[in-house]
Design a protein around this motif. Structure first.
Motif, short mmCIF file in Angstrom:
data_model
loop_
_atom_site.label_atom_id
_atom_site.label_comp_id
_atom_site.label_asym_id
_atom_site.label_seq_id
_atom_site.Cartn_x
_atom_site.Cartn_y
_atom_site.Cartn_z
N VAL A 66 0.91 -1.13 -0.08
CA VAL A 66 -0.09 -0.20 0.07
C VAL A 66 0.89 1.43 0.03
O VAL A 66 1.85 1.14 0.75
N LEU A 67 0.57 2.27 -0.92
CA LEU A 67 1.25 3.48 -0.83
C LEU A 67 0.20 4.61 -0.37
O LEU A 67 -0.90 4.63 -0.96
N TYR A 68 0.76 5.29 0.45
CA TYR A 68 -0.01 6.58 1.11
C TYR A 68 0.63 7.77 0.63
O TYR A 68 1.93 8.12 1.00
N ILE A 81 1.21 -6.76 14.50
CA ILE A 81 1.70 -6.02 13.25
C ILE A 81 3.10 -6.40 13.06
O ILE A 81 4.12 -6.33 13.70
N LYS A 82 3.27 -7.20 12.00
CA LYS A 82 4.69 -7.74 11.73
C LYS A 82 5.41 -6.58 10.83
O LYS A 82 6.79 -6.58 11.27
N ILE A 83 4.94 -5.84 10.06
CA ILE A 83 5.82 -4.78 9.40
C ILE A 83 5.12 -3.47 9.43
O ILE A 83 4.02 -3.25 9.06
N PHE A 84 5.94 -2.61 10.22
CA PHE A 84 5.36 -1.15 10.35
C PHE A 84 5.88 -0.26 8.97
O PHE A 84 6.59 -0.71 8.33
N PRO A 85 5.06 0.88 8.94
CA PRO A 85 5.18 1.43 7.77
C PRO A 85 6.42 2.10 7.53
O PRO A 85 7.18 2.50 8.45
N GLN A 102 -7.51 -0.69 9.35
CA GLN A 102 -8.20 -1.50 8.60
C GLN A 102 -7.50 -2.73 8.09
O GLN A 102 -7.75 -3.74 8.34
N ARG A 103 -6.26 -2.46 7.45
CA ARG A 103 -5.41 -3.41 7.09
C ARG A 103 -4.68 -4.16 8.08
O ARG A 103 -4.53 -5.34 7.93
N TRP A 104 -4.17 -3.77 9.35
CA TRP A 104 -3.77 -4.35 10.13
C TRP A 104 -4.70 -5.44 10.84
O TRP A 104 -4.11 -6.53 11.40
N ARG A 131 -0.91 -8.72 6.47
CA ARG A 131 0.04 -8.60 7.50
C ARG A 131 1.53 -8.89 6.91
O ARG A 131 2.43 -8.50 7.47
N ASN A 132 1.65 -9.35 5.73
CA ASN A 132 2.97 -9.79 5.18
C ASN A 132 3.59 -8.67 4.27
O ASN A 132 4.47 -8.64 3.61
#
Length: 363
Positions: free
Chosen positions: A159-161, A271-275, A228-230, A236-237
């Motif tokens: 996902v890109l914000y 949460i496995k991978i933080f932004p 929502q995605r978490w 999660r990967n």
């Protein structure tokens, strides 16, 4: 003047003969050089004042040639425009920027020096097509390579914000890689062309566009989408990427991430991978890497370890002014405000200690 083979000095004649070139194989005649034989920079060097800095660079945006003329060159602007119109292939319009980018929409006033009064440009970049009104949005062709670098970091399913998306140079290539994109820009014109370019590149189903202030976009839309995605086990990967390309002030928006969520909201989530954040800034001085890192840490109110941060030089803007990209990963302690509370406690404790020392010195 060389009129025959014997007029060439002996050393050069010997060198030519080593390549089987002799007086019988040479032909002498007149060569007529015209305006068409010289490049734009050669013509301008010949006609502009020798005792002052000349025109050193220009940008090509579709059919538009964009120059930034210094004050001492303004009286020559019409002839400069004509030279570029003649010499740059495909050029139909030559413009000069007449003020600095100091408004919230990142565009600037322009004067047409020569050619058509047409600001609607079309460019190809990173296998995408972009169309826009160059007079009302921001576009810098010198950032093409940087846009490509970020696109390579993003993989399918991520996902890109994009907080300051412009007309889509980060967002469109990411969507082409089948990423979900939330792209925002405060400028209504940029937002209009962002939506247009999403449709033009047939990725509008993957891009959700917003026309808001960057802080509001982060607090409302980015926050909601992240949560929502978490909560979705299937996501999660995958990685969340946040691009913030507003180098004059993007770092000031970093404070929004500190305490974006309550501890209770993230407590039960795995949460496995933080932004990952890619924030751009202008760094002035002899050590732009140190300056850029300090700017990020001060606005984020967090001291980042060396292994948590990557500072990259994007391009030179002017003397001792560099455009830098600072990449770092958000953490649970940042997102819940734990770092901020720790920072505030350190400041409070430090002030208390200063007051105590001052009291002891007074006694």
């Amino acid at each position: 003047m060389v009129k025959c083979f014997d007029d060439i000095n002996e050393g050069d004649r010997s060198a030519l003969q080593n390549f089987n070139i002799n007086k019988d194989s040479l032909r002498f005649g007149k060569l007529n050089l015209t305006y068409d034989n010289w490049r734009a920079d050669e013509v301008l060097k010949a006609i502009l004042p020798e005792d002052k800095d000349s025109l050193t660079s220009y940008s090509v945006i579709g059919h538009i040639v964009h120059v930034n003329l210094r004050d001492h060159l303004l009286e020559y602007r019409k002839v400069i425009g004509q030279v570029f119109l003649d010499k740059i292939k495909g050029a139909r319009t030559v413009v000069n920027k007449t003020d600095i980018i100091d408004n919230m929409y990142r565009n600037f006033n322009m004067e047409i020096l020569c050619g058509e009064d047409c600001m609607l440009a079309q460019v190809r970049e990173n296998h995408c097509t972009f169309e826009f009104d160059f007079s009302s949005v921001y576009w810098n062709p010198r950032l093409c390579t940087e846009h490509e670098r970020i696109a390579k970091k993003i993989k399918q399913g991520d996902v890109l914000y994009d907080v300051f998306a412009g007309v889509g140079p980060f967002a469109i290539p990411a969507a082409k890689k089948k990423c979900i994109v939330l792209a925002n820009d405060l400028n209504p014109e940029s937002h209009k062309w962002l939506e247009h370019n999403a449709k033009l590149n047939k990725v509008n189903a993957l891009i959700h566009t917003f026309n808001k202030d960057g802080e509001v976009f982060i607090k409302e839309d980015v926050r909601s989408d992240m949560l929502q995605r978490w909560q979705n086990v299937d996501f999660r990967n995958n990685t969340m990427h946040i691009t913030m390309n507003l180098p004059a002030m993007a770092v000031t928006f970093l404070k929004v991430f500190n305490g974006l969520f309550t501890p209770e909201e993230l407590e039960s989530l795995e949460i496995k991978i933080f932004p990952v954040v890619y924030v751009y800034c202008f760094a002035k001085g002899d050590n732009p890497v140190t300056v850029a890192k300090k700017m990020v840490e001060e606005n984020l109110c967090v001291e980042l370890r060396e292994d948590m941060i990557d500072v990259f030089h994007v391009r030179n803007v002017s003397v001792k002014k560099e455009m830098m990209r600072v990449a770092f990963q958000l953490s649970k302690s940042i997102l819940t405000g734990e770092c901020s509370r720790h920072c505030e406690k350190q400041i409070t404790d430090g002030k208390a200690e200063e007051r105590q020392q001052a009291g002891e010195e007074h006694l």
